[in-house]
Write a protein that holds these residues in place. Structure first.
Motif, PDB file in Angstrom:
ATOM      1  N   VAL A 170      -6.701  -8.756 -10.390  1.00 25.35           N
ATOM      2  CA  VAL A 170      -6.246 -10.017  -9.793  1.00 25.35           C
ATOM      3  C   VAL A 170      -4.841  -9.858  -9.204  1.00 25.35           C
ATOM      4  O   VAL A 170      -4.584 -10.280  -8.069  1.00 25.35           O
ATOM      5  CB  VAL A 170      -6.277 -11.146 -10.844  1.00 25.35           C
ATOM      6  N   VAL A 171      -3.931  -9.253  -9.973  1.00 29.01           N
ATOM      7  CA  VAL A 171      -2.557  -9.064  -9.482  1.00 29.01           C
ATOM      8  C   VAL A 171      -2.552  -8.158  -8.254  1.00 29.01           C
ATOM      9  O   VAL A 171      -1.835  -8.425  -7.273  1.00 29.01           O
ATOM     10  CB  VAL A 171      -1.665  -8.472 -10.594  1.00 29.01           C
ATOM     11  N   LEU A 172      -3.346  -7.105  -8.274  1.00 33.33           N
ATOM     12  CA  LEU A 172      -3.410  -6.193  -7.132  1.00 33.33           C
ATOM     13  C   LEU A 172      -3.951  -6.904  -5.892  1.00 33.33           C
ATOM     14  O   LEU A 172      -3.434  -6.725  -4.782  1.00 33.33           O
ATOM     15  CB  LEU A 172      -4.280  -4.985  -7.476  1.00 33.33           C
ATOM     16  N   ALA A 173      -4.995  -7.717  -6.078  1.00 33.93           N
ATOM     17  CA  ALA A 173      -5.579  -8.434  -4.942  1.00 33.93           C
ATOM     18  C   ALA A 173      -4.573  -9.415  -4.342  1.00 33.93           C
ATOM     19  O   ALA A 173      -4.436  -9.507  -3.114  1.00 33.93           O
ATOM     20  CB  ALA A 173      -6.849  -9.159  -5.385  1.00 33.93           C
ATOM     21  N   ILE A 174      -3.854 -10.138  -5.198  1.00 29.46           N
ATOM     22  CA  ILE A 174      -2.862 -11.099  -4.700  1.00 29.46           C
ATOM     23  C   ILE A 174      -1.721 -10.370  -3.980  1.00 29.46           C
ATOM     24  O   ILE A 174      -1.282 -10.783  -2.890  1.00 29.46           O
ATOM     25  CB  ILE A 174      -2.309 -11.954  -5.858  1.00 29.46           C
ATOM     26  N   THR A 175      -1.262  -9.279  -4.573  1.00 28.25           N
ATOM     27  CA  THR A 175      -0.166  -8.515  -3.961  1.00 28.25           C
ATOM     28  C   THR A 175      -0.586  -7.932  -2.619  1.00 28.25           C
ATOM     29  O   THR A 175       0.169  -7.969  -1.639  1.00 28.25           O
ATOM     30  CB  THR A 175       0.289  -7.388  -4.900  1.00 28.25           C
ATOM     31  N   ALA A 176      -1.800  -7.380  -2.563  1.00 28.74           N
ATOM     32  CA  ALA A 176      -2.286  -6.804  -1.313  1.00 28.74           C
ATOM     33  C   ALA A 176      -2.441  -7.877  -0.239  1.00 28.74           C
ATOM     34  O   ALA A 176      -2.124  -7.646   0.938  1.00 28.74           O
ATOM     35  CB  ALA A 176      -3.618  -6.098  -1.547  1.00 28.74           C
ATOM     36  N   PHE A 177      -2.908  -9.050  -0.623  1.00 32.32           N
ATOM     37  CA  PHE A 177      -3.058 -10.130   0.355  1.00 32.32           C
ATOM     38  C   PHE A 177      -1.708 -10.568   0.900  1.00 32.32           C
ATOM     39  O   PHE A 177      -1.541 -10.751   2.120  1.00 32.32           O
ATOM     40  CB  PHE A 177      -3.771 -11.312  -0.295  1.00 32.32           C
ATOM     41  N   LEU A 178      -0.719 -10.724   0.027  1.00 33.40           N
ATOM     42  CA  LEU A 178       0.588 -11.204   0.460  1.00 33.40           C
ATOM     43  C   LEU A 178       1.335 -10.182   1.303  1.00 33.40           C
ATOM     44  O   LEU A 178       2.080 -10.542   2.221  1.00 33.40           O
ATOM     45  CB  LEU A 178       1.438 -11.590  -0.761  1.00 33.40           C
ATOM     46  N   THR A 179       1.146  -8.908   1.003  1.00 37.19           N
ATOM     47  CA  THR A 179       1.930  -7.877   1.687  1.00 37.19           C
ATOM     48  C   THR A 179       1.210  -7.245   2.865  1.00 37.19           C
ATOM     49  O   THR A 179       1.864  -6.671   3.755  1.00 37.19           O
ATOM     50  CB  THR A 179       2.333  -6.763   0.703  1.00 37.19           C
ATOM     51  N   ARG A 180      -0.121  -7.306   2.898  1.00 34.70           N
ATOM     52  CA  ARG A 180      -0.861  -6.650   3.976  1.00 34.70           C
ATOM     53  C   ARG A 180      -1.555  -7.627   4.913  1.00 34.70           C
ATOM     54  O   ARG A 180      -1.764  -7.307   6.082  1.00 34.70           O
ATOM     55  CB  ARG A 180      -1.889  -5.670   3.392  1.00 34.70           C
ATOM     56  N   ARG A 181      -1.908  -8.785   4.429  1.00 31.11           N
ATOM     57  CA  ARG A 181      -2.540  -9.786   5.282  1.00 31.11           C
ATOM     58  C   ARG A 181      -1.520 -10.754   5.876  1.00 31.11           C
ATOM     59  O   ARG A 181      -1.794 -11.391   6.895  1.00 31.11           O
ATOM     60  CB  ARG A 181      -3.587 -10.570   4.491  1.00 31.11           C
ATOM     61  N   LEU A 182      -0.380 -10.868   5.243  1.00 34.60           N
ATOM     62  CA  LEU A 182       0.695 -11.708   5.754  1.00 34.60           C
ATOM     63  C   LEU A 182       1.856 -10.823   6.201  1.00 34.60           C
ATOM     64  O   LEU A 182       1.807  -9.600   6.070  1.00 34.60           O
ATOM     65  CB  LEU A 182       1.150 -12.705   4.680  1.00 34.60           C
ATOM     66  N   ALA A 183       2.889 -11.447   6.714  1.00 34.53           N
ATOM     67  CA  ALA A 183       4.024 -10.682   7.257  1.00 34.53           C
ATOM     68  C   ALA A 183       4.980 -10.201   6.183  1.00 34.53           C
ATOM     69  O   ALA A 183       5.944  -9.486   6.505  1.00 34.53           O
ATOM     70  CB  ALA A 183       4.787 -11.545   8.259  1.00 34.53           C
ATOM     71  N   LEU A 184       4.732 -10.553   4.919  1.00 35.47           N
ATOM     72  CA  LEU A 184       5.685 -10.207   3.864  1.00 35.47           C
ATOM     73  C   LEU A 184       5.870  -8.702   3.743  1.00 35.47           C
ATOM     74  O   LEU A 184       6.995  -8.218   3.555  1.00 35.47           O
ATOM     75  CB  LEU A 184       5.225 -10.795   2.530  1.00 35.47           C
ATOM     76  N   GLY A 185       4.781  -7.941   3.841  1.00 31.04           N
ATOM     77  CA  GLY A 185       4.897  -6.493   3.724  1.00 31.04           C
ATOM     78  C   GLY A 185       5.755  -5.881   4.810  1.00 31.04           C
ATOM     79  O   GLY A 185       6.559  -4.986   4.564  1.00 31.04           O
ATOM     80  N   VAL A 186       5.613  -6.382   6.036  1.00 24.32           N
ATOM     81  CA  VAL A 186       6.428  -5.885   7.144  1.00 24.32           C
ATOM     82  C   VAL A 186       7.904  -6.210   6.921  1.00 24.32           C
ATOM     83  O   VAL A 186       8.791  -5.395   7.199  1.00 24.32           O
ATOM     84  CB  VAL A 186       5.934  -6.482   8.474  1.00 24.32           C
ATOM     85  N   LEU A 187       8.168  -7.404   6.394  1.00 23.44           N
ATOM     86  CA  LEU A 187       9.548  -7.792   6.123  1.00 23.44           C
ATOM     87  C   LEU A 187      10.161  -6.899   5.038  1.00 23.44           C
ATOM     88  O   LEU A 187      11.319  -6.482   5.148  1.00 23.44           O
ATOM     89  CB  LEU A 187       9.605  -9.253   5.694  1.00 23.44           C
ATOM     90  N   ILE A 188       9.380  -6.611   4.001  1.00 20.33           N
ATOM     91  CA  ILE A 188       9.879  -5.733   2.932  1.00 20.33           C
ATOM     92  C   ILE A 188      10.180  -4.346   3.477  1.00 20.33           C
ATOM     93  O   ILE A 188      11.225  -3.749   3.175  1.00 20.33           O
ATOM     94  CB  ILE A 188       8.852  -5.666   1.782  1.00 20.33           C
ATOM     95  N   GLU A 189       9.291  -3.816   4.297  1.00 19.08           N
ATOM     96  CA  GLU A 189       9.508  -2.488   4.860  1.00 19.08           C
ATOM     97  C   GLU A 189      10.693  -2.468   5.826  1.00 19.08           C
ATOM     98  O   GLU A 189      11.430  -1.481   5.889  1.00 19.08           O
ATOM     99  CB  GLU A 189       8.236  -2.022   5.567  1.00 19.08           C
ATOM    100  N   SER A 190      10.880  -3.551   6.556  1.00 23.27           N
ATOM    101  CA  SER A 190      12.015  -3.599   7.473  1.00 23.27           C
ATOM    102  C   SER A 190      13.338  -3.648   6.719  1.00 23.27           C
ATOM    103  O   SER A 190      14.317  -3.019   7.124  1.00 23.27           O
ATOM    104  CB  SER A 190      11.890  -4.810   8.393  1.00 23.27           C
ATOM    105  N   VAL A 191      13.364  -4.379   5.613  1.00 25.56           N
ATOM    106  CA  VAL A 191      14.573  -4.423   4.792  1.00 25.56           C
ATOM    107  C   VAL A 191      14.863  -3.051   4.197  1.00 25.56           C
ATOM    108  O   VAL A 191      16.010  -2.597   4.147  1.00 25.56           O
ATOM    109  CB  VAL A 191      14.432  -5.484   3.682  1.00 25.56           C
ATOM    110  N   GLY A 192      13.817  -2.373   3.752  1.00 25.88           N
ATOM    111  CA  GLY A 192      14.014  -1.028   3.206  1.00 25.88           C
ATOM    112  C   GLY A 192      14.422  -0.025   4.255  1.00 25.88           C
ATOM    113  O   GLY A 192      15.185   0.904   3.978  1.00 25.88           O
ATOM    114  N   GLY A 193      13.930  -0.211   5.483  1.00 27.77           N
ATOM    115  CA  GLY A 193      14.313   0.703   6.560  1.00 27.77           C
ATOM    116  C   GLY A 193      15.756   0.540   6.975  1.00 27.77           C
ATOM    117  O   GLY A 193      16.486   1.517   7.128  1.00 27.77           O
ATOM    118  N   ASN A 194      16.187  -0.716   7.146  1.00 30.26           N
ATOM    119  CA  ASN A 194      17.574  -0.991   7.534  1.00 30.26           C
ATOM    120  C   ASN A 194      17.855  -2.459   7.225  1.00 30.26           C
ATOM    121  O   ASN A 194      17.488  -3.341   7.988  1.00 30.26           O
ATOM    122  CB  ASN A 194      17.810  -0.701   9.019  1.00 30.26           C
TER     123      ASN A 194
END
Length: 346
Positions: A170-194
């Protein structure tokens, strides 16, 4: 998908190795409506590590690190067991324990994003103080509880599967949905990049950093509940000890860059399963207890080297030097110069 080829190959090799020492390793039985078997045990015992590693993945993706998750695991189990032993309801104990873990995660995020302390130092503070807080909660003793409802969290079965596996799914499914189906994952990666460039682009980098540390602490809190409920007790000194190092290893083996900027949830799950399978293999082949950690370190080092493209390139380059050099390719014949009517050479 290419980044997952080597982790998958290593996991298959570890599982296949156990067949030589444990006959029927891949067999799964149904008893009293529940699934049993070595593979089920790997998933069940690896569930807390997967949870902690999922939270660690997002923290590392922002360019940070969280060394305090092991202490948070101990705090969560200690507070829940203390409240249950004091006749509090399981729901109240779980809610308060997870609430405290969330506060601790926000504190880490505040130190990193708000004050600007280096992540390794900020989380090291809670790593040391949190372990002391867990022992303060338990008064230095092992708190035992006798609550069937609480035991269901880590040792129960839902839909024929261990409850820990269901919680992780359940936690994995929710995390994957929030980070890969929404823009949250891109925002996290952009913060980590610069992080600075992300801030100038309008991204609230500080809020995202605080959020991932809070999420990591929450995952660690759930893992602490699973560990303590599985044994019906809380040990503030040993619960979750060094799990943060295994979580970091799982994230690295899964292909997430420690420099931040990209992450792989699937790779993290594979990395955690590799570490748990390695632990199972160590016990199966009868490695002496005093050399277990050394053996584990050697295997993990070998896995990381095999997975490294630069290491594989150097090994292949070294083999290529021992071979005979190919014959030189003859140069193409020079084209005959022709004179144009106006005297210009072409």
């Amino acid at each position: 998908m290419r980044r997952l080829i080597w982790p998958i190959a290593v996991l298959i090799a570890l599982l296949a190795l156990n067949v030589f020492f444990t006959p029927g390793f891949f067999s799964i039985e149904v008893k009293d409506g529940h699934l049993y078997g070595s593979l089920i045990d790997i998933l069940r015992f690896g569930a807390p590590l997967i949870l902690v590693a999922l939270g660690m993945t997002l923290v590392i993706a922002t360019g940070g690190i969280d060394l305090s998750v092991g202490s948070v695991v101990a705090i969560s189990g200690a507070l829940a067991c203390l409240l249950i032993s004091g006749d509090a309801s399981v729901f109240t104990a779980v809610a308060l324990a997870l609430g405290l873990c969330l506060v601790l995660g926000l504190w880490n995020g505040f130190l990193v994003a708000g004050i600007g302390i280096q992540p390794i130092i900020a989380t090291l503070i809670l790593m040391v103080a949190g372990r002391g807080l867990a022992q303060l909660i338990t008064d230095g003793q092992i708190i035992t509880v006798n609550s069937p409802a609480y035991k269901e969290i880590g040792a129960g079965y839902w839909l024929a599967l261990p409850s820990g596996i269901i919680i992780v799914a359940v936690v994995l499914a929710i995390t994957a949905f929030l980070t890969r189906r929404l823009a949250l994952g891109v925002l996290i990666e952009s913060v980590g990049g610069n992080a600075e460039a992300s801030r100038l682009a309008g991204i609230r980098s500080r809020g995202i950093i605080v959020m991932v540390y809070a999420f990591a602490a929450l995952c660690a809190g759930v893992a602490g509940l699973m560990i303590s409920s599985n044994v019906s007790s809380a040990d503030g000194n040993n619960a979750g000890l060094w799990i943060e190092l295994d979580a970091i290893l799982a994230v690295v083996i899964g292909g997430t860059s420690l420099a931040g900027g990209r992450f792989s949830l699937g790779g993290t799950v594979l990395g955690a399963l590799i570490i748990q399978s390695l632990t199972t293999t160590i016990y199966s082949i009868g490695v002496p207890p005093e050399t277990t950690l050394l053996f584990k370190a050697l295997v993990v080092t070998a896995v990381c080297l095999i997975q490294s493209p630069s290491f594989r390139a150097k090994v292949l380059r070294g083999r290529g030097r021992g071979r005979a050099a190919p014959p030189p390719v003859p140069a193409p014949a020079a084209q005959e110069e022709t004179s144009a009517p106006d005297g210009v050479r072409s």
